[in-house]
Design a protein around this motif. Structure first.
Motif, mmCIF file in Angstrom:
data_model
loop_
_atom_site.group_PDB
_atom_site.id
_atom_site.type_symbol
_atom_site.label_atom_id
_atom_site.label_comp_id
_atom_site.label_asym_id
_atom_site.label_seq_id
_atom_site.Cartn_x
_atom_site.Cartn_y
_atom_site.Cartn_z
ATOM 1 N N VAL A 1 -133.647 -126.155 11.898
ATOM 2 C CA VAL A 1 -134.391 -127.268 12.481
ATOM 3 C C VAL A 1 -133.744 -127.598 13.826
ATOM 4 O O VAL A 1 -132.569 -127.958 13.886
ATOM 5 N N SER B 1 -130.071 -116.654 10.054
ATOM 6 C CA SER B 1 -130.380 -117.886 9.313
ATOM 7 C C SER B 1 -131.896 -118.091 9.292
ATOM 8 O O SER B 1 -132.566 -117.945 10.310
ATOM 9 N N SER B 2 -132.412 -118.436 8.122
ATOM 10 C CA SER B 2 -133.867 -118.477 7.941
ATOM 11 C C SER B 2 -134.450 -119.882 8.001
ATOM 12 O O SER B 2 -135.665 -120.045 8.123
ATOM 13 N N ARG B 3 -133.603 -120.898 7.916
ATOM 14 C CA ARG B 3 -134.113 -122.268 7.920
ATOM 15 C C ARG B 3 -133.337 -123.078 8.948
ATOM 16 O O ARG B 3 -132.221 -123.546 8.677
ATOM 17 N N ILE C 1 -134.048 -133.440 4.623
ATOM 18 C CA ILE C 1 -133.179 -132.317 4.257
ATOM 19 C C ILE C 1 -131.770 -132.807 3.950
ATOM 20 O O ILE C 1 -131.154 -132.407 2.955
ATOM 21 N N GLU D 1 -126.445 -117.769 2.886
ATOM 22 C CA GLU D 1 -127.758 -117.858 2.244
ATOM 23 C C GLU D 1 -127.865 -116.985 0.992
ATOM 24 O O GLU D 1 -128.743 -117.202 0.158
ATOM 25 N N ALA E 1 -129.672 -125.004 4.955
ATOM 26 C CA ALA E 1 -130.523 -125.526 6.024
ATOM 27 C C ALA E 1 -129.630 -125.909 7.190
ATOM 28 O O ALA E 1 -128.631 -126.612 7.007
ATOM 29 N N GLN F 1 -137.885 -134.979 9.257
ATOM 30 C CA GLN F 1 -137.646 -133.773 8.464
ATOM 31 C C GLN F 1 -136.152 -133.564 8.250
ATOM 32 O O GLN F 1 -135.717 -133.237 7.141
ATOM 33 N N GLU G 1 -130.926 -118.195 14.548
ATOM 34 C CA GLU G 1 -131.996 -117.310 14.071
ATOM 35 C C GLU G 1 -131.627 -115.845 14.272
ATOM 36 O O GLU G 1 -131.854 -115.018 13.398
ATOM 37 N N LYS H 1 -127.410 -126.814 -2.462
ATOM 38 C CA LYS H 1 -127.926 -126.960 -1.107
ATOM 39 C C LYS H 1 -126.807 -127.300 -0.128
ATOM 40 O O LYS H 1 -126.095 -128.295 -0.303
ATOM 41 N N GLU I 1 -128.588 -122.398 -0.932
ATOM 42 C CA GLU I 1 -129.773 -122.736 -0.147
ATOM 43 C C GLU I 1 -129.274 -123.458 1.099
ATOM 44 O O GLU I 1 -128.746 -124.569 1.004
#
Length: 230
Positions: free
Chosen positions: A102, A98-100, A159, A77, A83, A155, A94, A4, A81
């Motif tokens: 915050v 990038s898919s994750r 992470i 990615e 974030a 959150q 985005e 991660k 993994e």
């Protein structure tokens, strides 16, 4: 199982796409006192000024593109993994793939109800006085203003606690509570700090590697190095 990577990003990565940062060197936000354009009180006192301020930022965002740093983070990615926890309100991560992601401080391409904080709409045009949500209340930028809670902070902490690798890009790490995230990682977690003018030293944290380059130069090199380790 993929390792991660948690990435903390700030204004520096977006500035290299040509996106002007809100805060000037003298602390003003595009010539305005921060409390005039980035606080609930400022919105109550002069909603037209605040809406115009963010309308200009939104129009500018739609004219710029992700840069090599954004794209390199998205490529990671495939191997990790990943974030991304960002202080930026743009959508360049985005758009890069990038898919994750915050967004601690909100999102410029969204609007929300002044009556219901959970009523959030995708919004790519100007917001005007009289633009209302389905409940009949005025819409406002979906931005976390000074004096407001950071709703995604818990959150972000969860992470960050699970990070095997932490990367910090384009942020002075002076704005709290986001700056406090670095204290939630394990002492064994390697940290990479990418900034042309780093304001921390190698002795400030264990396992810290400083890359004194701008994001467009330093992040692709770091990403290739991390991908080659797999």
């Amino acid at each position: 199982m993929k390792k991660k990577i948690v990435v903390l990003t700030g204004a520096g990565i977006s500035a290299e796409s040509g996106l002007r940062t809100f805060r000037d060197a003298d602390g003003l936000w595009e010539g305005h006192d921060v409390m005039e354009v980035a606080s609930p009180g400022g919105f109550r006192n002069n909603p037209e000024l605040v809406l115009d301020f963010y309308n200009q930022r939104r129009r500018q965002l739609l004219k710029v593109r992700p840069n090599e740093a954004h794209l390199s983070l998205a490529e990671l990615e495939e191997f990790y993994e990943v974030a991304i926890i960002t202080q930026n309100v743009d959508d360049l991560h985005e758009r890069a793939g990038s898919s994750r992601v915050v967004h601690l401080h909100g999102e410029l391409l969204k609007a929300r109800s002044t009556q219901d904080n959970n009523l959030i709409l995708d919004w790519k045009t100007d917001i005007h006085l009289g633009d209302r949500c389905e409940k009949g209340s005025q819409l406002r930028p979906h931005i976390v203003w000074f004096g407001e809670e950071v709703p995604l902070m818990d959150q972000a902490i969860r992470i960050t606690k699970n990070a095997d690798i932490l990367i910090i890009i384009g942020t002075s790490m002076q704005v709290y509570p986001a700056a406090g995230l670095v204290h939630y990682i394990s002492n064994k977690t390697p940290i990479y700090f990418v900034d042309p003018r780093p304001n921390i030293a190698a002795g400030d944290f264990k396992n810290l590697t400083i890359i004194s380059q701008n994001a467009v130069s330093g992040v692709p090199v770091l990403a290739r190095e991390l991908m080659e380790r797999i």
